[in-house]
Design a protein around this motif. Structure first.
Motif, mmCIF file in Angstrom:
data_model
loop_
_atom_site.group_PDB
_atom_site.id
_atom_site.type_symbol
_atom_site.label_atom_id
_atom_site.label_comp_id
_atom_site.label_asym_id
_atom_site.label_seq_id
_atom_site.Cartn_x
_atom_site.Cartn_y
_atom_site.Cartn_z
ATOM 1 N N ARG B 234 1.248 -1.188 0.057
ATOM 2 C CA ARG B 234 -0.218 -0.048 0.057
ATOM 3 C C ARG B 234 0.626 1.245 -0.384
ATOM 4 O O ARG B 234 1.498 1.736 0.730
ATOM 5 C CB ARG B 234 -1.016 0.292 1.560
ATOM 6 N N THR B 235 0.734 1.662 -1.025
ATOM 7 C CA THR B 235 1.142 3.086 -1.458
ATOM 8 C C THR B 235 0.812 4.668 -1.673
ATOM 9 O O THR B 235 -0.048 3.423 -2.619
ATOM 10 C CB THR B 235 2.897 2.785 -2.140
ATOM 11 N N PRO B 236 0.825 5.555 -1.497
ATOM 12 C CA PRO B 236 0.524 6.293 -2.220
ATOM 13 C C PRO B 236 0.670 6.752 -4.069
ATOM 14 O O PRO B 236 0.376 7.326 -4.945
ATOM 15 C CB PRO B 236 0.842 7.745 -1.530
ATOM 16 N N ASP B 260 -4.205 3.398 -4.189
ATOM 17 C CA ASP B 260 -3.206 2.947 -3.534
ATOM 18 C C ASP B 260 -2.517 1.578 -3.216
ATOM 19 O O ASP B 260 -1.463 1.100 -2.239
ATOM 20 C CB ASP B 260 -3.261 3.880 -2.556
ATOM 21 N N VAL B 280 13.136 1.046 -0.387
ATOM 22 C CA VAL B 280 12.289 2.027 0.049
ATOM 23 C C VAL B 280 13.292 3.701 0.773
ATOM 24 O O VAL B 280 12.889 4.448 0.498
ATOM 25 C CB VAL B 280 11.214 1.145 1.484
ATOM 26 N N ALA B 286 6.212 6.179 0.130
ATOM 27 C CA ALA B 286 6.449 6.089 1.258
ATOM 28 C C ALA B 286 5.142 4.616 1.222
ATOM 29 O O ALA B 286 4.377 4.389 -0.174
ATOM 30 C CB ALA B 286 5.652 6.864 0.569
ATOM 31 N N VAL B 287 5.802 3.472 2.035
ATOM 32 C CA VAL B 287 4.736 2.043 2.310
ATOM 33 C C VAL B 287 4.308 2.148 3.256
ATOM 34 O O VAL B 287 4.989 2.058 4.411
ATOM 35 C CB VAL B 287 5.576 0.757 1.873
ATOM 36 N N ARG B 288 2.704 2.574 3.234
ATOM 37 C CA ARG B 288 1.975 2.309 4.327
ATOM 38 C C ARG B 288 1.300 0.369 4.871
ATOM 39 O O ARG B 288 0.808 0.890 6.225
ATOM 40 C CB ARG B 288 1.132 3.558 4.186
ATOM 41 N N GLY B 289 1.662 0.041 3.923
ATOM 42 C CA GLY B 289 1.477 -1.931 4.622
ATOM 43 C C GLY B 289 1.772 -2.596 3.504
ATOM 44 O O GLY B 289 2.186 -2.227 2.481
#
Lengths: 278, 306
Positions: B234-236, B260, B280, B286-289
């Motif tokens: 999960r990333t923007p 995302d 990263v 930005a890797v959120r998950g």
């Protein structure tokens, strides 16, 4: 909340004998069938039978010319009436339909058979419970009616005993046949409603088919197809009623065979109950 | 390993339909998970084990006795079936008493054990209400209680957590683990696969009436080495991340899922997990998950079942 294993030990307890386990199933089934509808049907059957026994004997006392007093054939009236038979069939359908079908539909039978009881134990207990209900409908009101007319002084003791024996004999044949049919249909039907319809349909349908076939063909032997006609034939013989077209011995044999064969088929059916997809 | 259940080439037919088709497995002590899709033969296996069905072929022994015809062995087996299987007109406690009396317990002993069992499964005061008003989870607890109540060595639990709320599931998972710790053996089926992973590493996977794999789950996972696995990131800015991952030799495909989410399939998850943090950090991504839907029992099963 945290759950913990039971406190009992794994040591084997002293267990009660095999027969007591069968009795547990029997009493639970009798209790399960104690529904309002079955009680109403039983009350109706008792009322009908008692009236059909007491009223003829009461009127017999009013007939001054009845030289030899009332006869055994007077007790035949409940059989001659279609009403009693109709309601006994209804009760059999109501009591018997769900006796095994419910366990199959809910799969509770798998919990029975995971216990140290066999298919036969289970079937015997279930059949016995059905038989108790049918006995209450078939034998109890007739014996009660006989006792009442004896107590009222309408009949002498020897005649009352003879009538009670006849009621008992015919009643047992009826119970055997109806119970076997009920457990077979209940074990074969996917739902108790279907089983009830099938029990009623088979018993009432056989009567209609046999009667129509007899009317068309003139061959009395086709009446053996009807359970009701078989019961009536044995009752006519038992109560010394003349004019029967069927051989009472043959009719009695058919009723016993019907009970035995249907019970056997129900047992065989139970051994293959899992013929369903997961 | 001492086999609690031993099946050799067991076959069960329902007319033209094969319920079990040459099922062979050795199931040892403790908790074993039985995994398979609907219609795989799990419930058929359970009913063969309790002696309700007779195998058409092969040999099936439970606790060193043939499963078929050993009525006495039923005392050592507790079975929780799938489906409703309870009497609505009884209370939960009465139902357990009733079934205990079928085991041969005297009334007083049955009542005592039933009370213990319904408390064990956390039924509380509801045990004395008619089951007509029970939720599915409460019925499930009653079924588990009746399976436990006679003190069996082996528990056969067919989808035992089905219908329970999340808290109830965790409670019963803990109970099963403690039962195994206190000397019971459990064969548990479920298609809520992560629940089984929490309880045991021993697994038997079944499909079309056959075992496709059995043994330690981690060892089975090793069989996945050559099998591409999916990893969800999960990333923007999934397009930029995809652009950076595309040259990696073990990445076999990239798929955008929503605004995302990027799903990566890789032949070498270990190498991927090792290299990703460095990427990263270096690229200020930005890797959120990150999750791997393949990293569960279901994937192992699907892969092995082909």
């Amino acid at each position: 909340m945290s759950l913990h294993p039971p406190r009992y030990s794994l040591a084997p307890p002293t267990l009660r004998p095999h027969a007591s386990r069968v009795q547990v199933v029997f009493w639970a089934t009798v209790r399960e069938r104690l529904g309002a509808m079955n009680i109403v049907l039983l009350a109706f059957i008792f009322t009908v039978v008692l009236l059909q026994i007491i009223i003829p004997f009461y009127f017999a006392t009013l007939v001054p010319g009845l030289a030899n007093g009332p006869e055994l054939s007077f007790f035949y009236l409940p059989f001659a009436s279609q009403v009693w038979f109709f309601f006994v069939v209804l009760l059999t359908a109501s009591v018997g339909a769900g006796v095994i079908a419910n366990d199959l539909a809910t799969r509770s039978i798998t919990m029975y058979l995971a216990r140290p009881i066999t298919h036969l134990d289970y079937l015997v207990a279930k059949a016995a419970a059905v038989a108790v209900w049918i006995t209450i409908a078939v034998v109890a009101p007739t014996l009660l009616g006989t006792t009442i007319v004896l107590a009222l002084g309408y009949v002498p003791l020897p005649l009352a005993l003879q009538a009670a024996g006849a009621f008992l004999g015919v009643g047992i044949l009826t119970i055997v046949a109806f119970t076997g049919l009920a457990v077979l249909v209940s074990s074969a039907a996917p739902k108790s409603a279907y089983a009830a319809a099938a029990i009623f349909g088979l018993l009432a349908g056989a009567e209609i088919v046999a009667f129509v076939a007899w009317t068309i063909s003139g061959e009395p032997a086709v009446l053996y197809l009807s359970v009701e006609q078989d019961v009536l034939a044995t009752a006519q013989a038992a109560f010394h009623v003349p004019g029967g077209v069927l051989d009472p011995t043959g009719a009695a044999a058919i009723l016993i065979a019907l009970g035995a064969v249907t019970f056997y088929l129900a047992w065989r059916r139970l051994a293959t109950i899992d013929a369903v997809a997961e | 390993m001492t086999a609690i259940i031993s099946a050799v080439n067991v076959t069960k037919r329902y007319g033209e339909v094969l319920g079990l088709n040459g099922f062979s497995a050795e199931i040892g002590p403790g908790i074993t998970a039985l995994v398979g899709p609907n219609g795989a033969g799990k419930s058929t296996l359970f009913r063969l084990l309790i002696g309700q069905l007779r195998p058409d072929g092969g040999s099936l022994t439970v606790l060193d006795r043939p499963a078929w015809g050993s009525v006495g062995a039923h005392r050592e087996i507790g079975y929780c079936p799938e489906g409703p299987a309870v009497y609505d007109w009884m209370t939960g406690w009465e139902f357990v008493v009733y079934l205990l009396r079928l085991d041969g317990f005297a009334r007083a002993e049955a009542e005592r054990r039933a009370l213990d069992a319904v408390q064990t499964v956390g039924l509380g005061t509801a045990a004395h209400r008619r089951m007509h008003g029970y939720s599915k989870g409460m019925r499930q607890r009653v079924k588990i209680a009746q399976a436990l109540a006679h003190g069996p060595r082996l528990l056969l639990l067919d989808e035992p957590l089905n219908g329970l709320d999340p808290v109830g599931r965790v409670e019963l998972q803990g109970l099963f683990t403690r039962l195994a710790g206190s000397g019971h053996h459990l064969l548990v089926s479920s298609h809520v696969l992560y629940e089984l992973e929490r309880m045991t590493e021993q697994v038997v996977m079944i499909t079309n009436g056959r075992v496709v794999a059995e043994g330690n789950l981690h060892r089975l996972r090793a069989a996945l080495d050559a099998h591409p696995q999916s990893i969800t990131l999960r990333t923007p800015d999934p397009r930029r991340l995809a652009h950076l991952l595309a040259p990696w030799p073990h990445v076999t495909s990239l798929e955008f899922s929503g605004e995302d989410v990027l799903v990566v399939r890789t032949r070498s998850p270990d190498a991927f997990y090792q290299a990703l943090p460095e990427l990263v950090t270096r690229e200020h991504l930005a890797v959120r998950g990150m999750s791997s839907p393949d990293d569960d029992l279901e994937t192992v099963f699907r892969f092995l079942a082909g």
